[in-house]
Enzyme design. Structure first.
Site, short mmCIF file in Angstrom:
data_model
loop_
_atom_site.label_atom_id
_atom_site.label_comp_id
_atom_site.label_asym_id
_atom_site.label_seq_id
_atom_site.Cartn_x
_atom_site.Cartn_y
_atom_site.Cartn_z
N GLY A 89 43.49 -40.46 -11.59
CA GLY A 89 42.09 -40.55 -11.23
C GLY A 89 41.36 -39.27 -11.54
O GLY A 89 41.77 -38.49 -12.41
N SER A 90 40.28 -39.03 -10.82
CA SER A 90 39.41 -37.90 -11.12
C SER A 90 40.05 -36.58 -10.70
O SER A 90 40.87 -36.52 -9.76
CB SER A 90 38.07 -38.06 -10.41
N GLU A 144 47.68 -37.20 -12.76
CA GLU A 144 47.12 -37.43 -14.11
C GLU A 144 45.62 -37.58 -13.91
O GLU A 144 45.15 -38.58 -13.37
CB GLU A 144 47.75 -38.69 -14.72
N LEU A 145 44.87 -36.58 -14.38
CA LEU A 145 43.48 -36.44 -13.97
C LEU A 145 42.52 -36.62 -15.16
O LEU A 145 42.80 -37.37 -16.07
CB LEU A 145 43.30 -35.09 -13.27
N GLY A 146 41.41 -35.94 -15.12
CA GLY A 146 40.36 -36.18 -16.10
C GLY A 146 40.62 -35.53 -17.44
O GLY A 146 41.62 -34.84 -17.66
N CYS A 194 40.56 -41.83 -19.58
CA CYS A 194 40.76 -40.39 -19.45
C CYS A 194 40.94 -39.72 -20.81
O CYS A 194 40.62 -38.55 -20.98
CB CYS A 194 41.96 -40.10 -18.55
N GLU A 213 33.04 -34.58 -18.15
CA GLU A 213 33.70 -35.84 -18.50
C GLU A 213 32.72 -36.96 -18.17
O GLU A 213 32.45 -37.23 -17.00
CB GLU A 213 35.00 -36.01 -17.71
N PHE A 251 32.72 -40.36 -18.94
CA PHE A 251 33.27 -41.68 -18.60
C PHE A 251 32.28 -42.78 -18.98
O PHE A 251 32.05 -43.73 -18.23
CB PHE A 251 33.68 -41.77 -17.13
#
Length: 484
Positions: free
Chosen positions: A229-230, A251-253, A285, A379, A381
Protein backbone atom coordinates in the site's frame (compact mmCIF):
# COMPACT_ATOMS: atom_id res chain seq x y z
CA UNK A 1 -25.15 -21.21 -7.84
CA UNK A 2 -22.02 -19.68 -9.29
CA UNK A 3 -18.61 -20.00 -7.62
CA UNK A 4 -18.86 -16.48 -6.17
CA UNK A 5 -22.61 -16.52 -5.53
CA UNK A 6 -23.35 -13.81 -2.97
CA UNK A 7 -25.56 -16.19 -0.99
CA UNK A 8 -22.32 -17.61 0.45
CA UNK A 9 -20.65 -14.37 1.52
CA UNK A 10 -23.18 -11.50 1.57
CA UNK A 11 -23.00 -9.69 4.91
CA UNK A 12 -20.37 -12.15 6.20
CA UNK A 13 -16.66 -12.51 6.82
CA UNK A 14 -14.67 -15.76 7.01
CA UNK A 15 -13.26 -16.89 10.34
CA UNK A 16 -13.48 -20.63 10.87
CA UNK A 17 -16.57 -20.56 8.67
CA UNK A 18 -18.64 -17.74 7.18
CA UNK A 19 -19.97 -15.59 10.02
CA UNK A 20 -22.77 -13.04 9.86
CA UNK A 21 -21.69 -9.52 10.72
CA UNK A 22 -23.79 -6.67 12.12
CA UNK A 23 -21.47 -4.32 10.23
CA UNK A 24 -21.78 -4.19 6.46
CA UNK A 25 -20.41 -2.25 3.51
CA UNK A 26 -21.89 -2.00 0.03
CA UNK A 27 -19.83 -3.28 -2.89
CA UNK A 28 -19.89 -0.42 -5.40
CA UNK A 29 -19.00 -0.41 -9.08
CA UNK A 30 -16.72 2.64 -9.52
CA UNK A 31 -17.67 3.17 -13.17
CA UNK A 32 -21.39 3.55 -12.47
CA UNK A 33 -21.94 3.71 -8.73
CA UNK A 34 -24.15 0.61 -9.02
CA UNK A 35 -24.57 -1.64 -5.99
CA UNK A 36 -22.99 -5.06 -6.61
CA UNK A 37 -23.56 -6.65 -3.21
CA UNK A 38 -22.78 -6.29 0.48
CA UNK A 39 -19.77 -7.56 2.40
CA UNK A 40 -19.64 -8.16 6.12
CA UNK A 41 -17.03 -6.21 8.05
CA UNK A 42 -14.98 -7.55 10.92
CA UNK A 43 -14.26 -5.66 14.13
CA UNK A 44 -11.11 -5.48 16.22
CA UNK A 45 -12.65 -8.03 18.60
CA UNK A 46 -13.32 -10.34 15.64
CA UNK A 47 -9.64 -10.08 14.75
CA UNK A 48 -8.57 -11.01 18.27
CA UNK A 49 -10.73 -14.16 18.17
CA UNK A 50 -9.54 -15.00 14.66
CA UNK A 51 -5.90 -14.69 15.66
CA UNK A 52 -6.35 -17.14 18.53
CA UNK A 53 -8.14 -19.60 16.27
CA UNK A 54 -5.52 -19.16 13.55
CA UNK A 55 -2.73 -19.97 15.98
CA UNK A 56 -4.51 -23.18 16.97
CA UNK A 57 -5.17 -24.22 13.36
CA UNK A 58 -1.66 -23.32 12.26
CA UNK A 59 0.01 -25.99 14.37
CA UNK A 60 -1.92 -28.78 12.67
CA UNK A 61 -1.45 -27.21 9.24
CA UNK A 62 2.32 -26.91 9.75
CA UNK A 63 2.40 -30.61 10.70
CA UNK A 64 0.54 -31.55 7.51
CA UNK A 65 2.69 -33.54 5.06
CA UNK A 66 4.40 -31.31 2.46
CA UNK A 67 2.73 -33.03 -0.47
CA UNK A 68 -0.70 -32.51 1.10
CA UNK A 69 -0.04 -28.78 1.44
CA UNK A 70 1.26 -28.72 -2.11
CA UNK A 71 -1.93 -30.40 -3.31
CA UNK A 72 -4.03 -27.59 -1.83
CA UNK A 73 -1.96 -25.00 -3.70
CA UNK A 74 -2.19 -26.94 -6.96
CA UNK A 75 -5.95 -27.28 -6.58
CA UNK A 76 -6.20 -23.56 -5.91
CA UNK A 77 -4.42 -22.91 -9.22
CA UNK A 78 -6.82 -25.24 -11.00
CA UNK A 79 -9.79 -23.42 -9.46
CA UNK A 80 -8.47 -20.10 -10.70
CA UNK A 81 -8.37 -21.66 -14.17
CA UNK A 82 -11.87 -23.11 -13.90
CA UNK A 83 -13.44 -19.88 -12.63
CA UNK A 84 -11.26 -17.38 -14.47
CA UNK A 85 -14.10 -15.67 -16.35
CA UNK A 86 -16.23 -15.09 -13.25
CA UNK A 87 -13.27 -13.80 -11.23
CA UNK A 88 -12.24 -11.49 -14.07
CA UNK A 89 -15.80 -10.12 -14.22
CA UNK A 90 -15.51 -9.08 -10.59
CA UNK A 91 -12.14 -7.41 -11.24
CA UNK A 92 -13.73 -5.45 -14.08
CA UNK A 93 -16.79 -4.33 -12.15
CA UNK A 94 -15.47 -3.92 -8.61
CA UNK A 95 -11.89 -2.76 -9.29
CA UNK A 96 -12.54 -0.89 -12.55
CA UNK A 97 -10.13 -3.09 -14.49
CA UNK A 98 -10.23 -3.25 -18.26
CA UNK A 99 -10.75 -6.81 -19.45
CA UNK A 100 -7.15 -7.42 -20.53
CA UNK A 101 -5.84 -6.29 -17.15
CA UNK A 102 -8.38 -8.48 -15.34
CA UNK A 103 -7.45 -11.53 -17.41
CA UNK A 104 -3.75 -10.82 -16.82
CA UNK A 105 -4.30 -10.59 -13.07
CA UNK A 106 -6.15 -13.92 -12.95
CA UNK A 107 -3.31 -15.46 -14.94
CA UNK A 108 -0.81 -14.15 -12.40
CA UNK A 109 -2.94 -15.63 -9.62
CA UNK A 110 -3.01 -19.15 -10.99
CA UNK A 111 0.71 -18.91 -11.74
CA UNK A 112 1.35 -17.83 -8.16
CA UNK A 113 -0.48 -20.88 -6.80
CA UNK A 114 1.36 -23.32 -9.05
CA UNK A 115 4.71 -21.68 -8.22
CA UNK A 116 3.98 -21.82 -4.48
CA UNK A 117 2.95 -25.47 -4.73
CA UNK A 118 6.70 -26.21 -4.96
CA UNK A 119 7.47 -24.46 -1.65
CA UNK A 120 6.40 -27.24 0.74
CA UNK A 121 9.07 -29.54 -0.71
CA UNK A 122 11.69 -26.85 -1.24
CA UNK A 123 14.86 -27.39 0.87
CA UNK A 124 14.16 -25.91 4.27
CA UNK A 125 17.63 -25.56 5.79
CA UNK A 126 21.31 -26.36 5.56
CA UNK A 127 24.05 -28.36 7.26
CA UNK A 128 26.54 -26.11 9.06
CA UNK A 129 30.15 -26.69 10.03
CA UNK A 130 30.97 -26.84 13.73
CA UNK A 131 34.10 -26.68 15.89
CA UNK A 132 32.46 -29.19 18.22
CA UNK A 133 32.04 -32.96 17.81
CA UNK A 134 28.41 -32.63 16.76
CA UNK A 135 26.09 -32.13 13.85
CA UNK A 136 25.04 -28.53 13.37
CA UNK A 137 21.94 -27.71 11.32
CA UNK A 138 19.85 -24.66 10.46
CA UNK A 139 16.24 -25.32 9.53
CA UNK A 140 13.40 -23.07 8.44
CA UNK A 141 10.13 -23.32 10.35
CA UNK A 142 6.80 -21.57 9.70
CA UNK A 143 6.62 -18.11 11.27
CA UNK A 144 3.17 -18.93 12.68
CA UNK A 145 0.35 -16.46 12.02
CA UNK A 146 0.86 -13.99 9.16
CA UNK A 147 -1.26 -10.88 8.61
CA UNK A 148 -1.69 -9.79 4.99
CA UNK A 149 -2.98 -6.28 4.27
CA UNK A 150 -3.72 -5.79 0.56
CA UNK A 151 -4.62 -2.75 -1.60
CA UNK A 152 -7.37 -2.02 -4.13
CA UNK A 153 -5.46 -1.65 -7.39
CA UNK A 154 -4.46 -5.27 -8.16
CA UNK A 155 -6.53 -6.68 -5.30
CA UNK A 156 -6.33 -10.33 -6.26
CA UNK A 157 -2.63 -10.80 -6.93
CA UNK A 158 -1.35 -8.32 -4.34
CA UNK A 159 -3.10 -10.28 -1.62
CA UNK A 160 -2.41 -13.72 -3.06
CA UNK A 161 1.33 -13.19 -3.49
CA UNK A 162 1.61 -13.19 0.31
CA UNK A 163 -1.29 -15.50 1.15
CA UNK A 164 -0.19 -18.36 -1.13
CA UNK A 165 3.46 -18.65 -0.04
CA UNK A 166 2.57 -18.12 3.61
CA UNK A 167 0.07 -20.98 3.46
CA UNK A 168 2.37 -23.21 1.43
CA UNK A 169 5.09 -22.84 4.06
CA UNK A 170 2.79 -23.89 6.89
CA UNK A 171 1.49 -20.59 8.26
CA UNK A 172 -2.02 -19.45 9.06
CA UNK A 173 -3.16 -16.13 7.55
CA UNK A 174 -5.31 -13.18 8.59
CA UNK A 175 -6.25 -11.41 5.33
CA UNK A 176 -7.45 -7.81 5.41
CA UNK A 177 -8.32 -6.60 1.90
CA UNK A 178 -9.09 -2.99 1.02
CA UNK A 179 -12.82 -2.59 1.79
CA UNK A 180 -13.37 -1.11 -1.69
CA UNK A 181 -12.33 -4.39 -3.30
CA UNK A 182 -13.29 -6.87 -0.61
CA UNK A 183 -14.76 -9.35 -3.10
CA UNK A 184 -12.04 -9.56 -5.75
CA UNK A 185 -9.32 -9.08 -3.13
CA UNK A 186 -10.85 -11.12 -0.34
CA UNK A 187 -13.90 -13.27 -1.05
CA UNK A 188 -12.25 -14.73 -4.16
CA UNK A 189 -9.23 -15.93 -2.17
CA UNK A 190 -11.37 -17.26 0.66
CA UNK A 191 -13.59 -19.22 -1.73
CA UNK A 192 -10.64 -20.56 -3.74
CA UNK A 193 -8.86 -21.99 -0.71
CA UNK A 194 -12.08 -23.17 0.88
CA UNK A 195 -12.85 -25.23 -2.23
CA UNK A 196 -9.20 -26.31 -2.58
CA UNK A 197 -9.38 -28.14 0.74
CA UNK A 198 -7.58 -25.78 3.10
CA UNK A 199 -8.57 -26.76 6.67
CA UNK A 200 -10.94 -24.45 8.52
CA UNK A 201 -9.29 -21.79 10.64
CA UNK A 202 -6.08 -21.53 8.61
CA UNK A 203 -7.23 -18.58 6.46
CA UNK A 204 -9.40 -15.79 7.88
CA UNK A 205 -10.97 -13.05 5.74
CA UNK A 206 -11.35 -9.88 7.82
CA UNK A 207 -12.44 -6.82 5.80
CA UNK A 208 -12.63 -3.63 7.81
CA UNK A 209 -11.43 -0.13 8.56
CA UNK A 210 -8.24 1.20 10.10
CA UNK A 211 -9.08 -0.30 13.47
CA UNK A 212 -9.14 -3.76 11.89
CA UNK A 213 -5.84 -3.00 10.19
CA UNK A 214 -4.33 -2.02 13.52
CA UNK A 215 -5.71 -5.15 15.14
CA UNK A 216 -4.20 -7.53 12.58
CA UNK A 217 -0.82 -5.89 13.24
CA UNK A 218 -1.07 -5.89 17.03
CA UNK A 219 -2.63 -9.32 17.70
CA UNK A 220 -0.07 -11.15 19.89
CA UNK A 221 -0.33 -14.33 17.80
CA UNK A 222 0.80 -12.52 14.63
CA UNK A 223 4.53 -12.80 13.95
CA UNK A 224 4.79 -11.39 10.42
CA UNK A 225 2.91 -8.53 8.76
CA UNK A 226 2.90 -8.33 4.96
CA UNK A 227 1.60 -4.96 3.76
CA UNK A 228 1.20 -3.58 0.25
CA UNK A 229 0.00 0.00 0.00
CA UNK A 230 0.96 3.62 0.44
CA UNK A 231 4.24 4.75 1.96
CA UNK A 232 2.66 6.82 4.78
CA UNK A 233 0.56 3.87 5.97
CA UNK A 234 3.51 1.53 5.52
CA UNK A 235 5.67 3.73 7.72
CA UNK A 236 3.06 3.62 10.47
CA UNK A 237 2.74 -0.17 10.22
CA UNK A 238 6.51 -0.61 10.20
CA UNK A 239 6.87 1.59 13.26
CA UNK A 240 4.19 -0.28 15.18
CA UNK A 241 5.51 -3.70 14.16
CA UNK A 242 9.01 -2.67 15.18
CA UNK A 243 7.86 -1.68 18.66
CA UNK A 244 6.16 -5.07 18.96
CA UNK A 245 9.27 -6.86 17.61
CA UNK A 246 7.40 -8.27 14.62
CA UNK A 247 8.72 -8.50 11.10
CA UNK A 248 6.98 -6.20 8.65
CA UNK A 249 7.39 -6.75 4.92
CA UNK A 250 6.44 -3.47 3.25
CA UNK A 251 5.83 -3.01 -0.48
CA UNK A 252 5.02 0.67 -0.80
CA UNK A 253 4.76 3.48 -3.32
CA UNK A 254 6.77 4.39 -6.37
CA UNK A 255 7.41 7.24 -8.75
CA UNK A 256 9.08 5.19 -11.40
CA UNK A 257 11.24 6.51 -14.20
CA UNK A 258 11.38 5.51 -17.85
CA UNK A 259 14.62 6.69 -19.48
CA UNK A 260 14.70 7.03 -23.27
CA UNK A 261 18.30 6.98 -24.46
CA UNK A 262 19.62 8.73 -27.58
CA UNK A 263 19.06 6.65 -30.70
CA UNK A 264 16.10 4.74 -29.25
CA UNK A 265 13.23 3.74 -31.55
CA UNK A 266 10.79 6.54 -30.75
CA UNK A 267 7.65 4.75 -31.91
CA UNK A 268 8.41 1.70 -29.77
CA UNK A 269 9.52 3.87 -26.87
CA UNK A 270 6.26 5.84 -26.94
CA UNK A 271 4.29 2.59 -26.99
CA UNK A 272 6.22 1.35 -23.96
CA UNK A 273 5.77 4.69 -22.20
CA UNK A 274 2.03 4.74 -22.84
CA UNK A 275 1.63 1.21 -21.49
CA UNK A 276 3.70 2.02 -18.42
CA UNK A 277 1.75 5.18 -17.59
CA UNK A 278 -1.80 4.25 -18.58
CA UNK A 279 -2.25 0.56 -17.72
CA UNK A 280 -5.07 0.31 -15.16
CA UNK A 281 -5.42 4.09 -15.24
CA UNK A 282 -1.97 4.49 -13.72
CA UNK A 283 -3.13 2.90 -10.46
CA UNK A 284 -0.09 0.64 -10.06
CA UNK A 285 2.89 1.03 -7.75
CA UNK A 286 5.15 0.36 -10.76
CA UNK A 287 3.40 2.87 -13.07
CA UNK A 288 5.75 5.00 -15.16
CA UNK A 289 5.43 8.31 -13.34
CA UNK A 290 8.40 10.12 -14.90
CA UNK A 291 9.50 10.10 -18.55
CA UNK A 292 13.15 11.14 -18.83
CA UNK A 293 13.99 11.57 -22.52
CA UNK A 294 17.23 12.52 -24.24
CA UNK A 295 17.12 16.06 -25.59
CA UNK A 296 17.63 14.82 -29.15
CA UNK A 297 14.36 12.85 -29.00
CA UNK A 298 12.19 14.71 -26.52
CA UNK A 299 10.02 16.63 -29.00
CA UNK A 300 9.42 13.59 -31.22
CA UNK A 301 8.80 11.34 -28.23
CA UNK A 302 6.38 13.76 -26.60
CA UNK A 303 4.37 14.10 -29.80
CA UNK A 304 4.23 10.34 -30.25
CA UNK A 305 3.22 9.79 -26.62
CA UNK A 306 0.53 12.46 -26.86
CA UNK A 307 -0.85 10.81 -30.00
CA UNK A 308 -1.01 7.50 -28.15
CA UNK A 309 -2.79 9.17 -25.22
CA UNK A 310 -5.38 10.90 -27.41
CA UNK A 311 -6.26 7.59 -29.06
CA UNK A 312 -7.04 5.76 -25.80
CA UNK A 313 -10.78 5.69 -25.01
CA UNK A 314 -12.01 6.11 -21.44
CA UNK A 315 -15.21 4.57 -20.11
CA UNK A 316 -16.95 1.69 -18.40
CA UNK A 317 -14.91 -1.50 -19.01
CA UNK A 318 -17.89 -3.74 -18.22
CA UNK A 319 -19.96 -2.28 -21.05
CA UNK A 320 -17.54 -0.71 -23.54
CA UNK A 321 -14.31 -1.53 -25.33
CA UNK A 322 -12.06 0.96 -23.55
CA UNK A 323 -8.37 1.29 -22.76
CA UNK A 324 -8.89 3.14 -19.47
CA UNK A 325 -11.60 2.42 -16.92
CA UNK A 326 -12.63 4.44 -13.87
CA UNK A 327 -10.41 5.51 -11.02
CA UNK A 328 -11.26 3.69 -7.82
CA UNK A 329 -13.37 6.54 -6.36
CA UNK A 330 -14.20 10.23 -6.70
CA UNK A 331 -11.66 11.27 -4.10
CA UNK A 332 -8.80 9.75 -6.10
CA UNK A 333 -10.17 11.22 -9.34
CA UNK A 334 -10.20 14.71 -7.89
CA UNK A 335 -6.73 14.24 -6.40
CA UNK A 336 -5.29 13.32 -9.80
CA UNK A 337 -6.94 16.30 -11.48
CA UNK A 338 -5.72 18.55 -8.68
CA UNK A 339 -2.10 17.48 -9.25
CA UNK A 340 -2.45 18.18 -12.97
CA UNK A 341 -4.05 21.61 -12.51
CA UNK A 342 -1.53 22.61 -9.83
CA UNK A 343 1.33 21.65 -12.13
CA UNK A 344 -0.19 23.58 -15.02
CA UNK A 345 -0.55 26.60 -12.74
CA UNK A 346 3.17 26.23 -11.99
CA UNK A 347 4.06 26.30 -15.70
CA UNK A 348 3.52 22.80 -17.11
CA UNK A 349 1.65 22.40 -20.40
CA UNK A 350 -0.95 19.77 -21.27
CA UNK A 351 0.02 17.99 -24.50
CA UNK A 352 -2.87 15.53 -24.19
CA UNK A 353 -5.69 14.76 -21.78
CA UNK A 354 -6.00 16.65 -18.52
CA UNK A 355 -9.76 16.09 -18.29
CA UNK A 356 -12.20 14.17 -16.11
CA UNK A 357 -14.51 11.91 -18.14
CA UNK A 358 -17.32 10.55 -15.99
CA UNK A 359 -15.62 8.38 -13.38
CA UNK A 360 -12.36 8.26 -15.35
CA UNK A 361 -9.50 10.51 -16.41
CA UNK A 362 -8.12 10.96 -19.89
CA UNK A 363 -4.62 9.69 -20.58
CA UNK A 364 -2.53 12.80 -19.96
CA UNK A 365 0.87 14.04 -21.14
CA UNK A 366 2.54 17.04 -19.48
CA UNK A 367 5.46 18.98 -20.96
CA UNK A 368 7.36 22.00 -19.69
CA UNK A 369 7.71 20.15 -16.41
CA UNK A 370 10.25 21.02 -13.73
CA UNK A 371 11.43 18.70 -10.98
CA UNK A 372 9.72 20.70 -8.23
CA UNK A 373 6.22 20.38 -9.68
CA UNK A 374 3.67 18.07 -8.00
CA UNK A 375 3.25 16.00 -11.17
CA UNK A 376 6.97 15.18 -11.03
CA UNK A 377 7.55 14.86 -7.29
CA UNK A 378 4.44 12.94 -6.19
CA UNK A 379 3.17 9.43 -6.82
CA UNK A 380 0.04 10.41 -8.76
CA UNK A 381 -1.70 7.02 -9.02
CA UNK A 382 -3.47 8.19 -12.14
CA UNK A 383 -2.90 8.19 -15.93
CA UNK A 384 -0.50 11.13 -16.09
CA UNK A 385 2.83 11.13 -17.94
CA UNK A 386 5.14 14.11 -17.25
CA UNK A 387 8.10 14.43 -19.65
CA UNK A 388 11.52 15.94 -18.89
CA UNK A 389 14.66 15.98 -21.04
CA UNK A 390 18.30 15.19 -20.20
CA UNK A 391 21.57 15.72 -22.02
CA UNK A 392 24.15 13.38 -20.43
CA UNK A 393 24.08 9.96 -18.80
CA UNK A 394 25.25 11.53 -15.57
CA UNK A 395 22.30 13.92 -15.66
CA UNK A 396 19.88 11.08 -16.36
CA UNK A 397 21.20 9.11 -13.36
CA UNK A 398 20.89 12.17 -11.15
CA UNK A 399 17.28 12.81 -12.23
CA UNK A 400 16.30 9.17 -11.73
CA UNK A 401 17.72 9.08 -8.20
CA UNK A 402 16.42 12.52 -7.22
CA UNK A 403 13.31 10.86 -5.84
CA UNK A 404 12.32 9.45 -2.46
CA UNK A 405 11.18 6.20 -4.09
CA UNK A 406 13.19 3.35 -5.59
CA UNK A 407 10.85 0.71 -6.95
CA UNK A 408 11.20 0.27 -10.73
CA UNK A 409 13.11 1.83 -13.62
CA UNK A 410 12.83 1.16 -17.35
CA UNK A 411 15.64 2.07 -19.75
CA UNK A 412 15.01 2.08 -23.51
CA UNK A 413 17.74 2.09 -26.16
CA UNK A 414 21.32 0.91 -26.52
CA UNK A 415 21.92 -1.99 -24.14
CA UNK A 416 25.53 -1.10 -23.33
CA UNK A 417 24.58 2.44 -22.38
CA UNK A 418 21.59 1.15 -20.44
CA UNK A 419 23.82 -1.20 -18.45
CA UNK A 420 26.09 1.69 -17.47
CA UNK A 421 23.08 3.70 -16.32
CA UNK A 422 21.61 0.73 -14.44
CA UNK A 423 24.82 0.44 -12.40
CA UNK A 424 24.46 4.07 -11.25
CA UNK A 425 20.87 4.12 -10.02
CA UNK A 426 19.04 2.95 -6.90
CA UNK A 427 16.05 0.79 -7.71
CA UNK A 428 14.59 -2.54 -6.65
CA UNK A 429 14.02 -3.43 -10.30
CA UNK A 430 15.63 -2.34 -13.57
CA UNK A 431 14.12 -3.36 -16.92
CA UNK A 432 16.22 -2.71 -20.02
CA UNK A 433 14.17 -2.22 -23.19
CA UNK A 434 10.97 -2.67 -21.21
CA UNK A 435 8.72 -0.24 -19.37
CA UNK A 436 8.42 -0.18 -15.59
CA UNK A 437 5.45 -2.52 -14.93
CA UNK A 438 6.42 -6.20 -14.66
CA UNK A 439 5.77 -9.09 -12.30
CA UNK A 440 6.32 -12.85 -12.36
CA UNK A 441 5.63 -15.29 -9.51
CA UNK A 442 9.15 -16.73 -9.61
CA UNK A 443 10.93 -13.34 -9.56
CA UNK A 444 11.79 -11.41 -6.38
CA UNK A 445 9.75 -8.22 -6.05
CA UNK A 446 10.45 -5.17 -3.91
CA UNK A 447 11.85 -1.67 -3.71
CA UNK A 448 14.38 0.45 -1.87
CA UNK A 449 14.22 3.83 -0.14
CA UNK A 450 10.59 4.90 0.45
CA UNK A 451 9.34 2.08 -1.79
CA UNK A 452 9.67 -0.52 0.95
CA UNK A 453 11.88 -2.98 2.73
CA UNK A 454 13.33 -4.81 -0.26
CA UNK A 455 12.38 -8.00 -2.08
CA UNK A 456 10.04 -9.84 0.25
CA UNK A 457 7.75 -11.31 -2.39
CA UNK A 458 8.25 -13.75 -5.25
CA UNK A 459 10.71 -16.57 -5.87
CA UNK A 460 11.49 -19.41 -3.50
CA UNK A 461 14.34 -17.69 -1.67
CA UNK A 462 12.42 -14.47 -0.95
CA UNK A 463 9.28 -16.33 0.09
CA UNK A 464 11.11 -18.71 2.43
CA UNK A 465 12.95 -15.77 3.96
CA UNK A 466 9.71 -13.81 4.35
CA UNK A 467 7.44 -16.41 5.91
CA UNK A 468 9.67 -18.70 7.97
CA UNK A 469 12.01 -18.43 10.96
CA UNK A 470 15.47 -19.99 11.24
CA UNK A 471 16.11 -22.50 14.02
CA UNK A 472 19.59 -23.76 14.94
CA UNK A 473 19.82 -27.45 15.89
CA UNK A 474 22.80 -29.38 17.22
CA UNK A 475 23.07 -33.14 17.77
CA UNK A 476 25.79 -35.09 19.66
CA UNK A 477 26.18 -38.87 19.80
CA UNK A 478 26.41 -38.70 23.63
CA UNK A 479 25.69 -36.18 26.36
CA UNK A 480 28.43 -33.57 26.35
CA UNK A 481 30.92 -33.22 29.25
CA UNK A 482 30.72 -29.90 31.12
CA UNK A 483 33.00 -28.43 33.84
CA UNK A 484 30.19 -27.95 36.38
Amino acid sequence: MTFLDSAVWAGKFLSDGWEDSPRERPVVEPATGDHLGTVGLASADDVKRAAVRAAEAQRAWAATAPQARAAVLRRAGELFTEHAAEIADWLVREAGSVRSKADFEVGLALGECFECAALPTHPQGEVLTSEEARWSLARRRPAGVVSVIAPFNFPLILGLRSVAPALALGNAVLLKPDPRTAVSGGVVLARIFEEAGLPAGVLHLLPGDGAVGQAVVEAPEVRVVSFTGSTPVGRAIGERAGRLLKRAHLELGGNNALVVLPGADVAKAASAGAFGSYLHQGQICMTTGRHIVHESLVEEYTAALAAKAEALPVGDPAREEVALGPLIDRRQLERVHGIVTDSVAAGARVAAGGEIVGAGYRATVLTGVSTDMPAWREEIFGPVAPVLSFSTLEEAARIVDDCEYGLSVGILGDVGTAMKLADRIESGKVHINEQTVADEPQAPFGGVKASGTGSRFGGASANVEAFTETQWITVRPDIADYPF
